[in-house]
Design an enzyme around this catalytic site. Structure first.
Site, PDB file in Angstrom:
ATOM      1  N   LYS A  91       0.869  -1.185   0.000  1.00  0.00           N
ATOM      2  CA  LYS A  91       0.000   0.000   0.000  1.00  0.00           C
ATOM      3  C   LYS A  91       0.900   1.227   0.000  1.00  0.00           C
ATOM      4  CE  LYS A  91      -1.892   2.995   1.752  1.00  0.00           C
ATOM      5  NZ  LYS A  91      -1.915   4.448   1.329  1.00  0.00           N
TER       6      LYS A  91
ATOM      7  N   GLU B   6       8.066  17.337  14.854  1.00  0.00           N
ATOM      8  CA  GLU B   6       8.678  17.159  13.543  1.00  0.00           C
ATOM      9  C   GLU B   6       7.938  18.010  12.508  1.00  0.00           C
ATOM     10  OE1 GLU B   6      10.250  13.279  11.011  1.00  0.00           O
ATOM     11  OE2 GLU B   6       8.356  13.157  12.093  1.00  0.00           O
TER      12      GLU B   6
ATOM     13  N   GLU C 142       8.830   2.310  11.302  1.00  0.00           N
ATOM     14  CA  GLU C 142       9.837   3.382  11.220  1.00  0.00           C
ATOM     15  C   GLU C 142       9.061   4.680  11.172  1.00  0.00           C
ATOM     16  OE1 GLU C 142      11.513   6.207  10.109  1.00  0.00           O
ATOM     17  OE2 GLU C 142      12.678   5.438   8.424  1.00  0.00           O
TER      18      GLU C 142
END
Length: 495
Positions: free
Chosen positions: A173, A382, A248
């Site tokens: 995906k 972030e 991750e």
């Protein structure tokens, strides 16, 4: 266009829904693809399950699996320019950067081809002559591979290559924003002889198909690269069937510069660390942590050079970097900078989207936020954009300086990567040991090789990609005990 690849056939979405893919450099549509839904995800899972349970791939000899991976690498070499063009159209990334990615991708396929053939298991010496004791590896099963938009085919290769090398089947995906190179890979695998059902592709929104893929009892593993919030959700959804999860989840990566560093190299690499690919890199050096005595020298020069960076589209040969992935992401970066200024950060350059000929694209200039500290949101959150925050450290002794630098570098719930710049080898190694991040560069930033593991500590994720561990993520370990002279245990009475 039929962009779903399920059980060896290209199909439209069951709903008939489609999505326009636009180039973020221009806003123009580059392709229209199928938008998968739950029914498509279920069909892909069924195909992968059947191919694993009944198909030939899991028991195909390792040399044959490795040979297929090498053919994909060779094919990528031959079609390098065209595949890089597809990647650049989807992402807005400069074509020259996409070309470099293609070389890395080919290396990844070759690495896992070599590694798979070196896996021989091991024999256990039990001290008993009639016992054969072996530890072997087997494929995990059906794998769901969910990849991000910033390095579409590279991140796909990090997952597909080891999954195939180990003998698994999978459903890929890709990001709904960048599907074209995933489609190229499925076509290449099909034409190189991969059996039907082993590789399946569903294009579309993660919100639509993600839960179906991650919750299914017919899926044995989920490997995801992307944002922390989505990673937490995937981890929770996979818990119901206790399936393997590899995550991750990005980072807020410190780049530490001591006063004794090679200053020219440190400054040059600090720019590359954050502004490469407009900061849309999970390991970007977004936190500059500089010794106080050299702050002005370092930051002034970074600001001067940041102002020289030229923005432009994928095929603009004069451009140094490209746009952000979308207008939506651009708005998030703008909000991030605005909040940083509210918290007291000092804007040294950038901070405002460009106009003129770049106004049609999702561009944001290199931005430096000075005078930051650990109380500010911008230091911990972030941005995933070209935004550098600057913090300082000091101390009256070398030990105090190292303590301060390490404390600031580790003041993050992420732990993906970081760097330290110093000409003192002992200090470099001490800092590398103390920094809680999965990759530490000493006097460098960003390089990697497929032979070395990649992944994060803390909330940057679980598991590793690349290296030897990257293959082991897709393998189960089995112990086989063979008694060649069976005898009665004679433990319980017979009468």
């Amino acid at each position: 266009m039929s962009s779903l690849y399920i059980n060896g056939s290209w199909k439209p979405a069951a709903s008939g829904n489609t999505r326009d893919i636009t180039c973020p450099a221009t806003g123009e549509t580059v392709i229209t693809v199928s938008e998968a839904g739950k029914d498509d995800a279920l069909a892909a899972i069924s195909a992968a399950r059947t191919a694993f349970d009944s198909g030939p791939w899991p028991t195909t000899p390792t040399p044959e699996r490795a040979a297929l991976l090498r053919r994909i690498a060779d094919r990528l070499d031959a079609e390098r320019d065209e595949v890089a063009r597809l990647e650049s159209l989807d992402t807005g990334k400069r074509h020259v950067e996409s070309l470099i990615d293609m070389d890395d991708i080919a290396s990844v396929f070759r690495h896992f081809a070599d590694l798979a053939q070196s896996e021989a298991g091991r024999v256990i010496d039990t001290g008993m002559p009639t016992i054969s004791s072996r530890v072997v590896t087997e494929p995990v099963g059906v794998c769901v591979l969910i990849t991000p938009w910033n390095f579409p085919l590279l991140q796909t290769a990090w997952k597909v290559a080891p999954a195939l090398a180990a003998g698994n089947t999978f459903i890929l995906k890709p990001s709904e924003l960048t599907p074209q190179t995933a489609m190229w890979l499925m076509k290449a695998l099909e034409e190189e002889g991969l059996p039907a059902g082993v590789a399946n592709l569903v294009t579309g929104s993660g919100a639509e198909v993600g839960p179906t893929l991650t919750e299914s009892a017919d899926v044995d593993m989920v490997s995801f690269t992307g944002g922390l919030v989505t990673g937490r959700s995937i981890m929770a959804s996979a818990a119901g069937t206790v399936k393997r999860v590899a995550l991750e989840l990005g980072g807020k990566n410190p780049n530490v510069i001591f006063a004794d560093a090679n200053m020219e190299a440190a400054i040059d690499n600090a720019l590359t660390a954050i502004f490469l690919d407009s900061g849309q890199v999970c390991s970007a050096g977004a936190r500059l942590i500089v010794e106080e005595s050299i702050h002005d020298e370092v930051v002034d020069e970074i600001v001067r050079r940041a102002k020289l960076i030229r923005l432009g589209g994928p095929f603009d040969e004069k451009a140094n970097t490209g746009p952000l992935i979308s207008e939506e992401h651009l708005a998030k970066v703008e909000k991030y900078v605005a909040e940083a200024l509210e918290d007291g950060a000092k804007l040294r350059c950038g901070g405002e989207r460009p106009g003129g000929e770049l106004a049609a694209g999702s561009y944001y200039p290199p931005t430096v936020l000075d005078e930051c500290d650990g109380s500010m949101r911008c230091v911990h959150d972030e941005s995933f954009g070209p935004v550098l925050t600057v913090e300082t450290f000091s101390g009256s002794t070398d030990d105090e300086k190292e303590d301060a630098a390490a404390r600031i570098a580790n003041d993050t719930y992420y732990g993906l990567a970081g760097a330290v710049w110093t000409e003192n080898a002992g200090r470099a190694e001490r800092m590398a040991k103390r920094m809680r991040h999965g990759t530490i560069w000493i006097n460098d930033y960003h390089p990697y090789v497929p032979q070395a593991e990649w992944g994060g500590m803390k909330q940057s994720g679980i598991g590793r990609e690349l290296g030897e561990a990257g293959l082991h993520e897709y393998q189960e370990t089995k112990h086989i005990w063979h008694n060649t002279a069976p005898a009665e245990a004679d433990w319980f009475p017979k009468n």
